[in-house]
Motif scaffolding. Sequence first.
Motif, PDB file in Angstrom:
ATOM      1  N   LEU A   1      70.514  62.752  40.401  1.00 40.94           N
ATOM      2  CA  LEU A   1      69.221  62.865  41.084  1.00 40.94           C
ATOM      3  C   LEU A   1      68.635  61.479  41.326  1.00 40.94           C
ATOM      4  O   LEU A   1      67.619  61.091  40.743  1.00 40.94           O
ATOM      5  CB  LEU A   1      68.271  63.727  40.238  1.00 40.94           C
ATOM      6  CG  LEU A   1      68.759  65.155  39.978  1.00 40.94           C
ATOM      7  CD1 LEU A   1      67.772  65.868  39.061  1.00 40.94           C
ATOM      8  CD2 LEU A   1      68.944  65.923  41.271  1.00 40.94           C
ATOM      9  N   ASP A   2      69.314  60.717  42.217  1.00 46.74           N
ATOM     10  CA  ASP A   2      68.876  59.348  42.445  1.00 46.74           C
ATOM     11  C   ASP A   2      68.006  59.211  43.687  1.00 46.74           C
ATOM     12  O   ASP A   2      67.566  58.130  44.017  1.00 46.74           O
ATOM     13  CB  ASP A   2      70.085  58.412  42.539  1.00 46.74           C
ATOM     14  CG  ASP A   2      70.983  58.743  43.739  1.00 46.74           C
ATOM     15  OD1 ASP A   2      70.726  59.767  44.403  1.00 46.74           O
ATOM     16  OD2 ASP A   2      71.914  57.977  43.998  1.00 46.74           O
ATOM     17  N   SER A   3      67.785  60.311  44.404  1.00 42.41           N
ATOM     18  CA  SER A   3      66.948  60.225  45.597  1.00 42.41           C
ATOM     19  C   SER A   3      65.471  60.189  45.193  1.00 42.41           C
ATOM     20  O   SER A   3      65.069  60.831  44.226  1.00 42.41           O
ATOM     21  CB  SER A   3      67.211  61.421  46.518  1.00 42.41           C
ATOM     22  OG  SER A   3      66.913  62.627  45.856  1.00 42.41           O
ATOM     23  N   ILE A   4      64.697  59.426  45.938  1.00 42.82           N
ATOM     24  CA  ILE A   4      63.267  59.280  45.650  1.00 42.82           C
ATOM     25  C   ILE A   4      62.465  60.045  46.695  1.00 42.82           C
ATOM     26  O   ILE A   4      62.650  59.844  47.901  1.00 42.82           O
ATOM     27  CB  ILE A   4      62.859  57.799  45.637  1.00 42.82           C
ATOM     28  CG1 ILE A   4      63.587  57.064  44.502  1.00 42.82           C
ATOM     29  CG2 ILE A   4      61.354  57.656  45.493  1.00 42.82           C
ATOM     30  CD1 ILE A   4      63.288  55.581  44.458  1.00 42.82           C
ATOM     31  N   GLU A   5      61.604  60.929  46.232  1.00 44.73           N
ATOM     32  CA  GLU A   5      60.729  61.673  47.127  1.00 44.73           C
ATOM     33  C   GLU A   5      59.337  61.031  47.108  1.00 44.73           C
ATOM     34  O   GLU A   5      58.761  60.807  46.043  1.00 44.73           O
ATOM     35  CB  GLU A   5      60.645  63.134  46.692  1.00 44.73           C
ATOM     36  CG  GLU A   5      61.964  63.881  46.823  1.00 44.73           C
ATOM     37  CD  GLU A   5      61.809  65.356  46.502  1.00 44.73           C
ATOM     38  OE1 GLU A   5      60.651  65.819  46.368  1.00 44.73           O
ATOM     39  OE2 GLU A   5      62.836  66.038  46.397  1.00 44.73           O
ATOM     40  N   LEU A   6      58.852  60.749  48.284  1.00 47.27           N
ATOM     41  CA  LEU A   6      57.536  60.136  48.407  1.00 47.27           C
ATOM     42  C   LEU A   6      56.518  61.250  48.620  1.00 47.27           C
ATOM     43  O   LEU A   6      56.471  61.871  49.690  1.00 47.27           O
ATOM     44  CB  LEU A   6      57.518  59.147  49.575  1.00 47.27           C
ATOM     45  CG  LEU A   6      58.566  58.026  49.501  1.00 47.27           C
ATOM     46  CD1 LEU A   6      58.484  57.149  50.735  1.00 47.27           C
ATOM     47  CD2 LEU A   6      58.373  57.195  48.233  1.00 47.27           C
ATOM     48  N   GLN A   7      55.748  61.537  47.608  1.00 45.23           N
ATOM     49  CA  GLN A   7      54.793  62.634  47.659  1.00 45.23           C
ATOM     50  C   GLN A   7      53.576  62.267  48.528  1.00 45.23           C
ATOM     51  O   GLN A   7      53.177  61.090  48.607  1.00 45.23           O
ATOM     52  CB  GLN A   7      54.319  62.994  46.248  1.00 45.23           C
ATOM     53  CG  GLN A   7      55.426  63.423  45.309  1.00 45.23           C
ATOM     54  CD  GLN A   7      56.088  64.706  45.758  1.00 45.23           C
ATOM     55  OE1 GLN A   7      55.452  65.542  46.408  1.00 45.23           O
ATOM     56  NE2 GLN A   7      57.355  64.874  45.423  1.00 45.23           N
ATOM     57  N   PRO A   8      52.983  63.266  49.200  1.00 46.52           N
ATOM     58  CA  PRO A   8      51.763  63.009  49.989  1.00 46.52           C
ATOM     59  C   PRO A   8      50.681  62.380  49.114  1.00 46.52           C
ATOM     60  O   PRO A   8      50.461  62.784  47.976  1.00 46.52           O
ATOM     61  CB  PRO A   8      51.356  64.412  50.459  1.00 46.52           C
ATOM     62  CG  PRO A   8      52.653  65.177  50.503  1.00 46.52           C
ATOM     63  CD  PRO A   8      53.448  64.659  49.341  1.00 46.52           C
ATOM     64  N   GLY A   9      50.009  61.377  49.668  1.00 44.10           N
ATOM     65  CA  GLY A   9      48.971  60.674  48.933  1.00 44.10           C
ATOM     66  C   GLY A   9      49.484  59.459  48.195  1.00 44.10           C
ATOM     67  O   GLY A   9      48.684  58.647  47.695  1.00 44.10           O
TER      68      GLY A   9
END
Length: 419
Positions: free
Chosen positions: A72-80
């Motif tokens: 799980l090396d992907s980075i999710e950019l959360q809203p805000g």
Amino acid sequence: METAIAFIIIFGAIVFFHELGHFLFAKKAGIMVREFAIGMGPKIFAMTKGETLYTIRLLPIGGYVRMAGEDLDSIELQPGFRLGIRLNDANEIEQIVLNQNKQFPDMLFLEVEKSDLMKEMYIEGYNEEERLVRYKVARNAVINENGKETFIAPYDRQFGSKTVGQRSLAIFAGPLFNFILSFFIFVALGLLQGIPTYEPVITTVVPESPAEQAGMQDGDLVTMINGVTITSWKELSEEVKVSPNEAMDFTVERNGESLDLNMTPNEVVAGKEKVGQIGVTYSSPMEKNPVKAVVYGAEQTYNTTLLIFTALGNLVNGQFSIDDLSGPVGIYKVTEDVAESGVYNLIYWAALLSINLGIMNLLPLPALDGGRLLFFLFEAIRGKPVDKQKEGMIHFVGIMLLMVLMVVVTWNDIQRFFF
């Protein structure tokens, strides 16, 4: 100290070639390789070249190739989420800064509204003027988090995006390279040390034996026994073995002359059998021939592989117990003994270890290459992959069981060699 160095070099080379197989076939399939590691545990050397981090780690007990998308090396950019970005000449994002404590030239700031760093490759958010803007993310963009830079992995560069065949080859290539390494080691031995000819040449005649009494001498080449042509030591041995207490006519070649000798093999007990013995020892003559060295390499690789599979079969049917298995301590101890017998024997031992590592990794057990290949086979048959969470749990259990097995065999080694 010499044994430790020999062990580290041998095991390091074997692991290196194993991981090199994974690495090359992953790159060939277009998979991003995040790290190429030799050893486990803390890093003692690290170098980044291109998109890959090359490391040597403290414990010389393995290695790994970490491919994008395998964990799980992907980075999710959360809203805000507020981040910094830098653009290239094409107005694409080339750097994403998650820790804004450090300023970079030409850095822009965004408050993320939505993003996709794998497929559509964009970030949409509000800039400093609170205007909604959208930027395309470059395929070679990096994420900077607390000073650590990581390349983003577009979906088509991730392990899971590839076909079953491509993924299978990337995994199978590790064990395959172990067999290839062993083949080349055996070929090198054939070129350097020579190849056994297995000619029926007498090395030593034992005093007061039937052979000595008949007049046989060191260096005699046996050409016939009882009128049957003999071309190898194996044929000579078999003829004598089945003829205890029976008179036999030998024809030998000595200094270019042919001589006839008569002798009667003694009867000796070997296990549950009574066999014949004439009292000679044998050490095969060696020859250096490049073509035969290649053939020798292939034969030795095949025969050794067959021998290890036979041993595994004996383990399954109970003829071979877990107490007979060896771990790193046992391998270290054997390496010490082999090193004392000469460099060629040490090189031969390295070839055996490489084949052994290749076969062990191909076993259809969770957490091993063979276990992963088994999941790919299920995927090919079913037409869809096994649930990732279920597969991950199975591999986790497999790792735990392998660690328990490692502890058991290590304890067996300690008892065997030190108590």
